[in-house]
Design a protein around this motif. Structure first.
Motif, PDB file in Angstrom:
ATOM      1  N   LYS A   1       0.834  -1.198   0.000  1.00  0.00           N
ATOM      2  CA  LYS A   1       0.000   0.000   0.000  1.00  0.00           C
ATOM      3  C   LYS A   1       0.874   1.255   0.000  1.00  0.00           C
ATOM      4  O   LYS A   1       1.815   1.371   0.782  1.00  0.00           O
ATOM      5  N   GLY A   2       0.529   2.171  -0.881  1.00  0.00           N
ATOM      6  CA  GLY A   2       1.270   3.417  -0.959  1.00  0.00           C
ATOM      7  C   GLY A   2       2.513   3.342  -1.825  1.00  0.00           C
ATOM      8  O   GLY A   2       3.206   4.341  -2.004  1.00  0.00           O
ATOM      9  N   LYS A   3       2.793   2.152  -2.389  1.00  0.00           N
ATOM     10  CA  LYS A   3       3.975   1.988  -3.213  1.00  0.00           C
ATOM     11  C   LYS A   3       3.632   2.194  -4.687  1.00  0.00           C
ATOM     12  O   LYS A   3       2.475   2.101  -5.108  1.00  0.00           O
ATOM     13  N   ASN A   4       4.679   2.452  -5.449  1.00  0.00           N
ATOM     14  CA  ASN A   4       4.537   2.610  -6.898  1.00  0.00           C
ATOM     15  C   ASN A   4       4.495   1.235  -7.563  1.00  0.00           C
ATOM     16  O   ASN A   4       5.376   0.411  -7.348  1.00  0.00           O
ATOM     17  N   PHE A   5       3.428   0.954  -8.345  1.00  0.00           N
ATOM     18  CA  PHE A   5       3.290  -0.345  -8.974  1.00  0.00           C
ATOM     19  C   PHE A   5       3.889  -0.379 -10.372  1.00  0.00           C
ATOM     20  O   PHE A   5       3.571  -1.244 -11.177  1.00  0.00           O
ATOM     21  N   ASP A   6       4.756   0.589 -10.632  1.00  0.00           N
ATOM     22  CA  ASP A   6       5.516   0.566 -11.878  1.00  0.00           C
ATOM     23  C   ASP A   6       6.740  -0.305 -11.662  1.00  0.00           C
ATOM     24  O   ASP A   6       7.577  -0.034 -10.810  1.00  0.00           O
ATOM     25  N   GLY A   7       6.841  -1.390 -12.414  1.00  0.00           N
ATOM     26  CA  GLY A   7       7.952  -2.311 -12.244  1.00  0.00           C
ATOM     27  C   GLY A   7       7.831  -3.474 -13.195  1.00  0.00           C
ATOM     28  O   GLY A   7       7.151  -3.395 -14.223  1.00  0.00           O
ATOM     29  N   HIS A   8       8.486  -4.581 -12.878  1.00  0.00           N
ATOM     30  CA  HIS A   8       8.490  -5.753 -13.753  1.00  0.00           C
ATOM     31  C   HIS A   8       7.509  -6.794 -13.227  1.00  0.00           C
ATOM     32  O   HIS A   8       7.652  -7.295 -12.110  1.00  0.00           O
TER      33      HIS A   8
ATOM     34  N   VAL B   1       0.369 -20.120 -12.446  1.00  0.00           N
ATOM     35  CA  VAL B   1       0.015 -20.341 -11.040  1.00  0.00           C
ATOM     36  C   VAL B   1       0.370 -19.136 -10.180  1.00  0.00           C
ATOM     37  O   VAL B   1      -0.350 -18.801  -9.241  1.00  0.00           O
ATOM     38  N   THR B   2       1.474 -18.458 -10.523  1.00  0.00           N
ATOM     39  CA  THR B   2       2.000 -17.404  -9.665  1.00  0.00           C
ATOM     40  C   THR B   2       2.244 -16.136 -10.461  1.00  0.00           C
ATOM     41  O   THR B   2       2.650 -16.178 -11.629  1.00  0.00           O
ATOM     42  N   VAL B   3       1.979 -14.992  -9.802  1.00  0.00           N
ATOM     43  CA  VAL B   3       2.347 -13.677 -10.335  1.00  0.00           C
ATOM     44  C   VAL B   3       3.561 -13.182  -9.561  1.00  0.00           C
ATOM     45  O   VAL B   3       3.615 -13.312  -8.335  1.00  0.00           O
ATOM     46  N   ALA B   4       4.537 -12.618 -10.264  1.00  0.00           N
ATOM     47  CA  ALA B   4       5.710 -12.033  -9.616  1.00  0.00           C
ATOM     48  C   ALA B   4       5.806 -10.564  -9.988  1.00  0.00           C
ATOM     49  O   ALA B   4       5.458 -10.163 -11.112  1.00  0.00           O
ATOM     50  N   PHE B   5       6.278  -9.752  -9.030  1.00  0.00           N
ATOM     51  CA  PHE B   5       6.389  -8.308  -9.251  1.00  0.00           C
ATOM     52  C   PHE B   5       7.619  -7.782  -8.538  1.00  0.00           C
ATOM     53  O   PHE B   5       7.844  -8.041  -7.368  1.00  0.00           O
ATOM     54  N   LYS B   6       8.454  -7.034  -9.301  1.00  0.00           N
ATOM     55  CA  LYS B   6       9.620  -6.349  -8.719  1.00  0.00           C
ATOM     56  C   LYS B   6       9.481  -4.870  -9.013  1.00  0.00           C
ATOM     57  O   LYS B   6       9.563  -4.437 -10.153  1.00  0.00           O
ATOM     58  N   PRO B   7       9.199  -4.037  -7.981  1.00  0.00           N
ATOM     59  CA  PRO B   7       8.986  -2.603  -8.222  1.00  0.00           C
ATOM     60  C   PRO B   7      10.258  -1.909  -8.699  1.00  0.00           C
ATOM     61  O   PRO B   7      11.369  -2.259  -8.294  1.00  0.00           O
ATOM     62  N   HIS B   8      10.058  -0.902  -9.583  1.00  0.00           N
ATOM     63  CA  HIS B   8      11.153  -0.010  -9.914  1.00  0.00           C
ATOM     64  C   HIS B   8      11.406   0.892  -8.716  1.00  0.00           C
ATOM     65  O   HIS B   8      10.483   1.219  -7.950  1.00  0.00           O
TER      66      HIS B   8
ATOM     67  N   THR C   1      16.236  -9.098  -3.321  1.00  0.00           N
ATOM     68  CA  THR C   1      17.301  -8.833  -4.287  1.00  0.00           C
ATOM     69  C   THR C   1      17.210  -7.388  -4.735  1.00  0.00           C
ATOM     70  O   THR C   1      16.123  -6.852  -4.928  1.00  0.00           O
ATOM     71  N   LYS C   2      18.353  -6.744  -4.865  1.00  0.00           N
ATOM     72  CA  LYS C   2      18.384  -5.323  -5.203  1.00  0.00           C
ATOM     73  C   LYS C   2      18.402  -5.073  -6.706  1.00  0.00           C
ATOM     74  O   LYS C   2      18.236  -3.951  -7.141  1.00  0.00           O
ATOM     75  N   ALA C   3      18.644  -6.121  -7.483  1.00  0.00           N
ATOM     76  CA  ALA C   3      18.799  -5.941  -8.920  1.00  0.00           C
ATOM     77  C   ALA C   3      17.487  -5.506  -9.575  1.00  0.00           C
ATOM     78  O   ALA C   3      16.406  -5.955  -9.189  1.00  0.00           O
ATOM     79  N   SER C   4      17.604  -4.646 -10.581  1.00  0.00           N
ATOM     80  CA  SER C   4      16.439  -4.213 -11.348  1.00  0.00           C
ATOM     81  C   SER C   4      16.314  -5.091 -12.585  1.00  0.00           C
ATOM     82  O   SER C   4      17.217  -5.128 -13.422  1.00  0.00           O
TER      83      SER C   4
ATOM     84  N   ALA D   1      14.792 -17.295 -13.335  1.00  0.00           N
ATOM     85  CA  ALA D   1      16.065 -16.756 -13.820  1.00  0.00           C
ATOM     86  C   ALA D   1      15.816 -15.319 -14.249  1.00  0.00           C
ATOM     87  O   ALA D   1      15.014 -15.057 -15.154  1.00  0.00           O
ATOM     88  N   VAL D   2      16.477 -14.402 -13.596  1.00  0.00           N
ATOM     89  CA  VAL D   2      16.256 -12.967 -13.816  1.00  0.00           C
ATOM     90  C   VAL D   2      17.477 -12.374 -14.507  1.00  0.00           C
ATOM     91  O   VAL D   2      18.607 -12.553 -14.031  1.00  0.00           O
ATOM     92  N   ILE D   3      17.261 -11.702 -15.611  1.00  0.00           N
ATOM     93  CA  ILE D   3      18.323 -10.935 -16.259  1.00  0.00           C
ATOM     94  C   ILE D   3      18.085  -9.475 -15.912  1.00  0.00           C
ATOM     95  O   ILE D   3      17.022  -8.919 -16.182  1.00  0.00           O
ATOM     96  N   THR D   4      19.057  -8.870 -15.291  1.00  0.00           N
ATOM     97  CA  THR D   4      18.893  -7.522 -14.763  1.00  0.00           C
ATOM     98  C   THR D   4      19.153  -6.480 -15.848  1.00  0.00           C
ATOM     99  O   THR D   4      19.601  -6.791 -16.950  1.00  0.00           O
ATOM    100  N   SER D   5      18.865  -5.240 -15.501  1.00  0.00           N
ATOM    101  CA  SER D   5      19.026  -4.147 -16.456  1.00  0.00           C
ATOM    102  C   SER D   5      20.477  -3.940 -16.860  1.00  0.00           C
ATOM    103  O   SER D   5      20.754  -3.348 -17.900  1.00  0.00           O
ATOM    104  N   ASP D   6      21.429  -4.420 -16.041  1.00  0.00           N
ATOM    105  CA  ASP D   6      22.835  -4.315 -16.407  1.00  0.00           C
ATOM    106  C   ASP D   6      23.382  -5.650 -16.921  1.00  0.00           C
ATOM    107  O   ASP D   6      24.584  -5.920 -16.832  1.00  0.00           O
TER     108      ASP D   6
END
Length: 889
Positions: free
Chosen positions: A185-192, A200-207, A234-237, A251-256
């Motif tokens: 609540k109160g967070k920005n839902f802009d992310g991945h 079965v599952t939804v995953a979300f990593k906020p920007h 995890t801190k990776a974007s 398996a997550v490929i980050t922005s870098d």
């Protein structure tokens, strides 16, 4: 089923093809079927194809195997989906893709395709027929899409954090579930956002916004909308997220471009053994650009920097790695997991999962025939007998007649080139690349032998080789300097501070072909002209205020500088100057164009601009409109690719990318075209004699070596022909016909006539007599007369005297009075607006005929015509033809 290729060329058939089987080319008769090395048909007028059209799809975005693994469906940048036979590489069928198709997936039973389409629709497609069965809309769009494991349901995640499920058989919505986001609540839902395999599952990593704390991955069950396993800290974007089939591992490929593999249930990061191109400094940083899980979930395929490797997820050990020409865009396993499909730069390759060996058609695939560096076309050597391309073997020199590789400018000691070019005098050329340790390098090669002359550790922004091939200028923004080198030895001659000194990301730099002058424009505030030997600024020239980005270059010969903003960064409705030509000697503005420049001819004499009624061809120095290419409307997607060496033809790619036409710049008519529905042409290069052209497919890696003349028996080989006087006269009259193909045939018929044509031209063409100097001087002096009547009389007379231009331009250099200056400018503008009559155009085409014929008699007549009046277009054309022949020799 054979691919349905529609290959058209509106000129007479060429007579060279490629034998079936292998890569050996040979001459065949015109009435025999012509095909490439794999048996696929060639367009008319094409000598041979390098590479293949099989298993090619521009900018590959998705690859999907059929259930039995015998076929592969591809999605690319084209509006169609293509189905390929894995064993032969042939196309089985094509059908239209849903509009703006994204996230293309297939159902487990192989019956349906689904994707997110335009206007926030989810589209369900019958895979067998390509028919769109149903669309489901959500006003805010869709973030992710997947089928359930049994294939009975389609699961979509809407951007309102809403999960929607549909019954595929009934084609109706069955459930809507809102995610419980109270903990956010109160967070920005802009992310991945992503959906696990089976939905079965939804995953979300906020920007993360500046100053805000880093938030972990969060998970929800799609059945209930409730929070699932604990968050992953995890801190990776992320830029990509790939799920294992059981939905447990991500398996997550980050922005870098780092790869992180997590057990989402245990909240534990898994460790893979990293080495070579996959290691980024430490084992904790694992480099990757694409990833895909094996259907069993026990293997993970990863691609990075042109390498593809597979890891065992149970042990973290690497099983194998293979090198490809370019980094992969797509990785996809077959349903049984035995085959891995790799899509890169439009080339689709199939490899065996267990060994990494190529399978199916990929075993015979020649790989990627790309381009000479970042250029969009091949680069011909000066004699036209060979050209350079960048392919899987490195930078290679190919024989024009056969396509045979003569040599590769590459060694295993070198890490490869990321761009290169024949930017020298035909004797030397330079490449930029990296060594085996990844360090930036400049390589210099001897063109005739392929011998590496020298290399220097440097990461240049630009390289310029002088026209005489003796010096090299290297510009390096990192080191903030120009370095002059000896081209043969690589020895440093001197270092110079760069024009405009500091690079701010918006600085343009051009260097003259003799490496004496440099011009720079910083944020287009002005253009500064510099003397490279001393670093002295010679003058500054003002730019229009609305210019941004763009191009800056010297015209060969160093008489003029051309500046043009990038039309993509300026609103189409913007009024004002779009391009300018300055005189190098005086800094005076010669021409200002209110149309964007699209292309300049190699000799700097002709410009293709985006006019209101189509692509306009203008003379650079005078701005005179030569012709408007018929039917090529502004902003319609048509793009000029290249002028012929003499500027008489312009190759233009149509908006679809599947067609390239040749247009006569004098008549504005199309003279011939090449059409290939499975290729997207993006480059063209003419041989120095203008008789042969190479069309390049940048993403797909094939090239067509084409006959420009419609009469050649081999690349550059135009057979002579006995022509009767009546035929000569008829062809001479048709040279300026409004019927493009007819005028084109007439031109090359006359060239084939050889000495018969030269004898006719000796009677038809004469050097233009110069004006009487005393009378001309009196008329120019009259422009500054105290008598208005005298000034007006001189003005009206000079407006009709095209040959007076050199004298008028010379008068401007001697600081005339304001009255005289205004009148001269008006006279020159009036002359520029006068169109060339038919006889003058025909005579100028006669000059091009003499240049093509090239016999001693033809060259003697050229010399005679070049001795005519300086201001005559015919004289200028003859001088330009002589200059081109001297450069070719």
């Amino acid at each position: 089923m054979r691919p349905a290729l529609i290959c058209l060329l509106i000129i007479s058939p060429a007579t060279v093809g490629i034998s079936k089987g292998g890569n050996k080319q040979h001459v065949v008769q015109a009435n025999q079927p012509r095909s490439d090395a794999f048996g696929d048909p060639l367009p008319e007028g094409v000598f041979y194809r390098l590479g293949t059209v099989r298993m090619r799809h521009q900018h590959t975005q998705a690859l999907i195997f059929s259930a039995d693994g015998s076929q592969l469906l591809s999605q690319g940048a084209t509006p169609d989906l293509r189905v390929w036979d894995v064993a032969t590489g042939r196309i089985v069928r094509q059908f239209a893709a849903p509009k703006e198709c994204r996230q293309l997936i297939a159902s487990p039973d192989d019956r349906y395709l689904a994707c997110v389409s335009h206007h926030h629709h989810v589209v369900l497609v019958d895979k067998a027929t390509g028919e769109e069965m149903v669309q489901w809309h959500h006003p805010t769009g869709w973030l992710a899409l997947t089928f359930s494991k049994d294939g009975l349901e389609l699961v979509g995640l809407a951007s309102g954090e809403l999960v929607v499920k549909w019954d595929v058989a009934e084609r109706k919505e069955t459930a809507r579930v809102h995610l419980d986001l109270t903990k956010l609540k109160g967070k920005n839902f802009d992310g991945h956002w992503s959906l696990s395999a089976g939905g079965v599952t939804v995953a979300f990593k906020p920007h993360v916004a500046n100053g805000e704390p880093v938030l972990p991955w969060h998970f929800w069950y799609t059945a209930t909308g409730k929070q699932a396993q604990p968050p992953l800290d995890t801190k990776a974007s992320p830029s990509q997220a790939h799920w294992s089939p059981d939905g447990r591992t991500i398996a997550v490929i980050t922005s870098d471009s780092a790869l992180e593999v997590w057990d989402t249930v245990a909240g534990k990061r898994l460790t893979l053994e990293a080495s070579g191109p996959f290691a980024e400094g430490t084992p904790a940083k694992f480099a990757a650009q694409r990833a895909a899980f094996h259907p069993s979930g026990t293997l993970l395929a990863v691609a990075n920097n042109g390498m593809v490797a597979i890891w065992n997820m149970d042990t973290g050990k690497q099983l194998w790695k293979k090198k490809f020409a370019f980094a992969a865009d797509v990785l996809a396993f077959s349903r049984d997991g035995k085959t891995l499909a790799v899509g890169r730069w439009g080339v689709i390759s199939l490899i065996e999962t267990a060994t990494g060996d190529r399978v199916g058609f990929s075993r015979r695939d020649p790989g990627t025939w790309s381009l000479a560096g970042w250029e969009r076309s091949a680069s011909f050597f000066r004699d036209g007998q060979s050209f350079a391309v960048y392919d899987q073997a490195g930078l290679s020199q190919l024989e024009t007649a056969t396509g045979k590789r003569l040599r590769a400018y590459y060694s295993e000691k070198s890490g490869g080139f990321y761009y290169g070019g024949l930017c020298g005098n035909g004797r030397l050329f330079a490449c930029v690349g990296h060594d085996e340790h990844g360090a930036g390098q400049i390589f210099m090669f001897e063109a005739a032998t392929g011998k590496e002359l020298w290399r220097r550790p440097k990461h240049p922004s630009a390289i310029h080789i002088s026209a005489d091939g003796k010096k090299v200028a290297v510009l390096s923004w990192n080191e903030d300097e120009f370095t002059l080198l000896d081209a043969t030895t690589g020895r440093e001659i001197k270092k110079l501070p760069p024009p405009s000194y500091r690079h701010d990301g918006n600085t343009l730099v051009a260097v003259s072909d003799d490496l004496c002058l440099a011009a720079s424009a910083r944020s287009w505030r002005n253009i500064e002209l510099w003397e490279l030997a001393t670093g002295k600024m010679l003058r500054s020239m003002e730019c229009p205020s609305h210019w941004t980005n763009g191009s800056l270059y010297f015209v060969p010969g160093n008489e003029f500088i051309v500046g043009a903003p990038d039309r993509y960064y300026i609103e189409r409705e913007t009024k004002g100057v779009w391009a300018r030509v300055w005189d190098v000697g005086t800094g005076r503005i010669l021409q200002s164009f209110d149309e964007p420049i699209l292309k300049m001819s190699a000799d700097g004499r002709w410009l293709a601009l985006q006019g209101e009624k189509g692509i306009a061809v203008r003379h650079l120095q005078t701005g005179r409109l030569v012709g408007t290419l018929d039917g090529l409307l502004p902003y319609g997607g048509s793009r000029p690719l290249e002028f012929s060496p003499d500027g008489s033809l312009l190759a233009v790619r149509k908006a679809s990318g599947h067609e390239v036409g040749l247009w006569d710049t004098f008549t504005g008519r199309r003279v011939c075209r090449w059409v290939d529905p499975l290729s997207s042409f993006d480059g063209a290069a003419f041989a120095p004699n203008g008789c042969t052209m190479v069309l390049s497919v940048r993403t797909g890696g094939s090239m067509l070596v084409c006959d420009v003349t419609g009469r050649a028996t081999a690349p550059g080989k135009l057979p002579s022909q006995d022509i009767t006087p009546a035929e000569l006269h008829g062809a001479w009259l048709e040279l300026t016909s409004d019927d493009g193909p007819r005028s084109h045939r007439a031109r090359w018929t006359l060239v084939a006539g050889g000495e018969h044509t030269v004898k006719m031209l000796q009677r038809a063409l004469r050097p233009v007599e110069p004006l009487d100097r005393k009378n001309l001087a009196a008329l120019i002096a009259g422009l500054d007369s105290e008598s208005f009547k005298e000034r007006q009389k001189s003005t009206l007379t000079l407006e009709q005297m095209a040959l007076a231009r050199p004298a008028l331009e010379n008068a401007l250099k001697h600081n005339p009075s304001l009255e005289m200056q205004r009148r001269i400018d008006r006279i020159l503008a009036k002359q520029d607006g006068l169109s060339w009559d038919v006889e003058l155009r025909r005579a100028m085409r006669g000059v091009l005929l003499l240049e093509q014929i090239g016999t001693s008699t033809a060259c003697k007549l050229l010399q005679s015509l070049a001795s005519g009046a300086t201001g005559s277009p015919l004289t200028q054309e003859a001088k330009a033809a002589i200059g081109r022949k001297e450069k070719e020799e």
